[in-house]
Design an enzyme around this catalytic site. Structure first.
Site, mmCIF file in Angstrom:
data_model
loop_
_atom_site.group_PDB
_atom_site.id
_atom_site.type_symbol
_atom_site.label_atom_id
_atom_site.label_comp_id
_atom_site.label_asym_id
_atom_site.label_seq_id
_atom_site.Cartn_x
_atom_site.Cartn_y
_atom_site.Cartn_z
ATOM 1 N N GLU A 166 -1.830 5.193 3.069
ATOM 2 C CA GLU A 166 -1.817 3.736 2.849
ATOM 3 C C GLU A 166 -3.005 3.129 2.466
ATOM 4 O OE1 GLU A 166 0.202 4.920 5.119
ATOM 5 O OE2 GLU A 166 2.252 4.485 4.303
ATOM 6 N N ASP A 206 0.836 -1.148 -0.075
ATOM 7 C CA ASP A 206 -0.134 -0.091 0.043
ATOM 8 C C ASP A 206 1.015 1.185 0.023
ATOM 9 O OD1 ASP A 206 1.337 -0.078 2.596
ATOM 10 O OD2 ASP A 206 -0.623 -0.820 3.498
ATOM 11 N N ARG A 208 3.565 7.329 10.199
ATOM 12 C CA ARG A 208 3.112 8.582 10.193
ATOM 13 C C ARG A 208 2.331 9.082 11.145
ATOM 14 N NH1 ARG A 208 2.947 8.773 4.707
ATOM 15 N NH2 ARG A 208 4.685 9.956 4.094
ATOM 16 N N HIS A 239 14.027 4.003 13.115
ATOM 17 C CA HIS A 239 13.597 4.234 11.867
ATOM 18 C C HIS A 239 14.546 5.658 11.304
ATOM 19 C CE1 HIS A 239 11.349 5.151 8.012
ATOM 20 N NE2 HIS A 239 11.242 3.773 8.135
ATOM 21 N N GLU A 249 -0.720 -9.040 -1.308
ATOM 22 C CA GLU A 249 -1.445 -8.519 0.056
ATOM 23 C C GLU A 249 -2.804 -7.526 -0.392
ATOM 24 O OE1 GLU A 249 1.199 -7.609 3.464
ATOM 25 O OE2 GLU A 249 0.401 -5.486 3.123
ATOM 26 N N HIS A 299 7.324 3.610 13.631
ATOM 27 C CA HIS A 299 7.764 4.452 12.673
ATOM 28 C C HIS A 299 6.533 4.987 11.855
ATOM 29 C CE1 HIS A 299 6.582 0.946 10.313
ATOM 30 N NE2 HIS A 299 6.753 1.585 9.174
HETATM 31 N N1 UDP Z 1 12.755 -4.877 9.891
HETATM 32 C C1 UDP Z 1 14.112 -5.125 9.600
HETATM 33 N N2 UDP Z 1 14.954 -4.373 10.211
HETATM 34 C C2 UDP Z 1 14.534 -3.376 11.163
HETATM 35 C C3 UDP Z 1 12.961 -3.293 11.543
HETATM 36 C C4 UDP Z 1 12.134 -3.949 10.625
HETATM 37 O O1 UDP Z 1 14.494 -5.944 8.626
HETATM 38 O O2 UDP Z 1 15.323 -2.864 12.114
HETATM 39 C C5 UDP Z 1 11.864 -5.690 8.880
HETATM 40 C C6 UDP Z 1 10.743 -6.447 9.645
HETATM 41 O O3 UDP Z 1 11.137 -7.830 9.865
HETATM 42 C C7 UDP Z 1 9.425 -6.445 8.736
HETATM 43 C C8 UDP Z 1 9.747 -5.034 7.930
HETATM 44 O O4 UDP Z 1 11.131 -4.634 8.201
HETATM 45 O O5 UDP Z 1 9.463 -7.464 7.742
HETATM 46 C C9 UDP Z 1 8.709 -4.157 8.309
HETATM 47 O O6 UDP Z 1 8.969 -3.026 7.850
HETATM 48 P P1 UDP Z 1 8.421 -1.724 8.282
HETATM 49 O O7 UDP Z 1 8.149 -1.550 9.491
HETATM 50 O O8 UDP Z 1 9.187 -0.519 7.761
HETATM 51 O O9 UDP Z 1 7.008 -1.416 7.659
HETATM 52 P P2 UDP Z 1 5.585 -2.114 7.695
HETATM 53 O O10 UDP Z 1 5.563 -3.516 7.978
HETATM 54 O O11 UDP Z 1 5.066 -1.189 8.850
HETATM 55 O O12 UDP Z 1 4.883 -1.627 6.375
#
Ligand code: UDP
Length: 386
Positions: A150, A114, A229, A260, A136, A227
């Protein structure tokens, strides 16, 4: 076209095969699309070929993750800029992906999730009358501003997507309720489980530097990520305040927080920097992050991907959001929606740490997000229908 810098690999096309253009812009997109890139290149190799395009909506986190999965992009739009806006990313992706589509003439464009990359790449495919496959699909929080942008991005993609690959039956129901053609909906599980299983097979020793003087044998390690917004400002301040109180009251609780790179997160995290029970570290490469998930007692997060991975590792998640588009985690009992109320966060952590019986339950719940075969199913469906 301004500011678009193609790094073109010497790419040889094959006219007999269906060409699959896979677009990714951020860390979670790489993680969740890596199994699909692999499946097209391995299981689908007789009938399909993969072309990988990265937009680099995020630069460092994307590169860090591409490396883990050995993905060398065929095209790199290199879009990330300081103070980028949603609109500037959207326009850059729309134009850049459009250029690549005109050159490559793919049979399908695959996008995931998204993000603005996802939405603009899908729209670009539609404008060029190329089929769109949405991985997804069907997640809904029903709040246009949480997550922003998103929720609207993913809803709009569903209006024109040709293949909607849903992670769960709930996601499928959401699409049916929106009058999306049922024949274009496929329940596959979430490819994040495939990615996690793939990553767990890669040998990677625990990097002790991440832990500092924390000792997972005696300390209760809490992994934090935050992280989004909509978490910026007061919600983030409330959560960080709760953590300071939590570690003050519980000397055995130690928090690891990969911060982040977003400046709003970095700035807010300064309040935690001098506390000896809280370690702020740089974003962790995926394999290191998995190692820390494995040794954590529990995870506090606003991340969708982390919430989907934790059940495969038997780790409880406290979801620090007001709403979620992943209600499956709540109803399966793998995550607890605690919002950002400090009292609720503190009592939930203390309950999990103090109540062994309650804690053990998390180890035995099957992941509601699939069994690690999503990518294979997706590639099989694409190769049959294209
Ligand atoms: N992740 C990572 N390193 C970190 C934090 C998260 O590799 O320091 C991985 C985590 O395992 C997951 C993904 O990043 O698979 C999540 O990404 P993020 O939190 O940026 O995005 P969201 O899932 O909220 O879309």
């Amino acid at each position: 076209m301004v500011g678009i810098n193609f790094k073109l690999k010497n790419y040889g096309g094959n006219l007999d095969k269906k060409k699959v253009l896979i677009v990714m812009g951020t860390r979670p997109e790489v993680i969740k699309l890596a199994p699909i890139v692999r499946a097209v290149k391995e299981e689908g190799q007789d009938s399909m070929e993969a072309v990988v395009l990265v937009t680099a909506q995020h630069r460092e986190l994307l590169d860090q993750t591409l490396e883990v999965f050995n993905i060398v992009p065929d095209y790199d739009l290199d879009l990330m800029s300081k103070d980028q806006s949603i609109a500037s990313v959207c326009v850059g992706v729309l134009e850049g992906v459009g250029e690549v589509i005109k050159k490559e003439r793919p049979d399908v464009v695959v996008v995931q999730g998204d993000t603005t990359t996802t939405f603009a790449a899908a729209l670009s495919a539609f404008y060029n009358k190329v089929k769109v496959a949405h991985v997804e699909a069907g997640l809904r929080s029903w709040d246009r501003f949480d997550p922003y942008p998103e929720e609207v991005n993913r809803s709009l993609i569903s209006r024109f997507s040709d293949f909607n690959f849903c992670p769960t039956e709930t996601a499928k129901k959401n699409l049916i309720a929106e009058n999306i053609n049922e024949k274009a909906i496929f329940v596959t599980g979430n490819s994040v489980v495939d990615a996690l299983e793939e990553a767990l097979k890669i040998p990677k020793e625990l990097n002790r530097e991440i832990l500092g003087d924390f000792n997972p044998d005696v300390d209760n390690i809490v992994l934090l990520t935050m992280h989004r917004r909509e978490s910026f400002g007061e919600p983030m301040e409330r959560v960080f305040g709760a953590l300071l109180k939590l570690v003050e009251r519980n000397k055995d609780v130690k928090v690891i927080f990969p911060v982040h790179p977003n400046p709003s997160v970095k700035k807010a995290a300064e309040i935690l920097a001098s506390n000896e029970s809280i370690r702020l570290v740089d974003p962790l490469p995926y394999l290191d992050f998995i190692n820390v998930m494995k040794l954590s007692k529990l995870i506090i997060t606003d991340s969708g991907g982390v919430c989907e991975e934790a059940p495969s590792l038997g780790k409880p998640v406290l979801l620090i959001r007001e709403v979620t588009e992943r209600p499956e985690a709540i109803s399966a009992g793998t995550a607890i929606l605690v919002g950002t109320d400090p009292e609720k966060i503190i009592t939930s952590v203390e309950k999990l740490i103090g109540d062994k019986k309650e804690y053990e339950k998390f180890k035995n719940i099957n992941s509601p997000f699939g069994d690690g075969t999503a990518a294979l199913m997706i590639v099989k469906i694409l190769s049959e229908i294209l």
